[in-house]
Design an enzyme around this catalytic site. Structure first.
Site, PDB file in Angstrom:
ATOM      1  N   ASN A 155       0.855  -1.190   0.000  1.00 28.79           N
ATOM      2  CA  ASN A 155       0.000   0.000   0.000  1.00 28.79           C
ATOM      3  C   ASN A 155       0.893   1.243   0.000  1.00 28.79           C
ATOM      4  OD1 ASN A 155      -1.937   1.973   0.332  1.00 28.79           O
ATOM      5  ND2 ASN A 155      -2.991   0.955   2.018  1.00 28.79           N
ATOM      6  N   TYR A 187       2.144   8.161   5.680  1.00 27.10           N
ATOM      7  CA  TYR A 187       2.627   8.073   7.061  1.00 27.10           C
ATOM      8  C   TYR A 187       4.083   8.526   7.177  1.00 27.10           C
ATOM      9  CZ  TYR A 187      -1.772   5.826   8.130  1.00 27.10           C
ATOM     10  OH  TYR A 187      -3.099   5.582   8.290  1.00 27.10           O
TER      11      TYR A 187
END
Length: 175
Positions: A136, A143
């Site tokens: 992903n 993040y």
């Protein structure tokens, strides 16, 4: 331009949380996984009983991202024994940040992440952690951009497939 509002969810939000869970999980992972594995995961993890027990767990909390009158995503955080994996003491797990694909790029994910960090600061948490599937790339980039660093990995089972999640954390004290 309308502003996205973040509000704490309750059991009365069960239906919309289930809908967003199923839709977002499908939008994000269907292209890279078998239909059988996807269907089984959704059935096991997003059924009414499972989701109700998560919402009612006193060590978990859900926060909704609402744009006008539409819920477009949510954040799920876990503390203590609700965390999916034992970490050092005094940590908060971001279990899910799910935003409907149609609303990507509208900063809902950032607002939900900021809410988790704000809660961690207010409750004296040392670090926030989460797991992201290694494939992903969009989430990993998001993040990393927000200061999370990889510290470990764990196995994630999706049906008959073994996948690797990267565990990432953010120290709160200096954030």
């Amino acid at each position: 331009m309308s502003k996205i509002k973040i509000k704490k969810a309750t059991i009365s939000d069960l239906k919309i949380i289930r809908k967003i869970s199923k839709q977002t999980f499908t939008e994000t992972f269907a292209d890279m996984n078998t239909p059988e594995n996807m269907a089984n995961y959704i059935l096991e993890n997003f059924n009414t009983e499972q989701m109700a027990s998560e919402i009612n767990n006193p060590e978990s909390a859900f926060y909704l991202a609402v744009l006008e009158n539409d819920t477009i995503g949510y954040l799920k955080i876990n503390l203590g024994n609700a965390q999916t994996e034992k970490q050092k003491e005094n940590t908060l797990e971001i279990h899910r940040i799910y935003v409907l694909q149609a609303f990507h790029g509208k900063k809902a994910g950032q607002l939900l992440l900021d809410e988790a960090i704000k809660i961690a600061k207010q409750t004296g948490i040392d670090s926030v952690w989460l797991g992201v599937w290694e494939e992903n790339h969009q989430a990993l980039h998001f993040y990393s951009k927000n200061g999370f660093v990889e510290f470990d990995q764990h196995v994630f089972i999706l049906g008959d497939e073994v996948q690797t999640d990267l565990l990432m954390q953010l120290g709160i004290k200096n954030h």
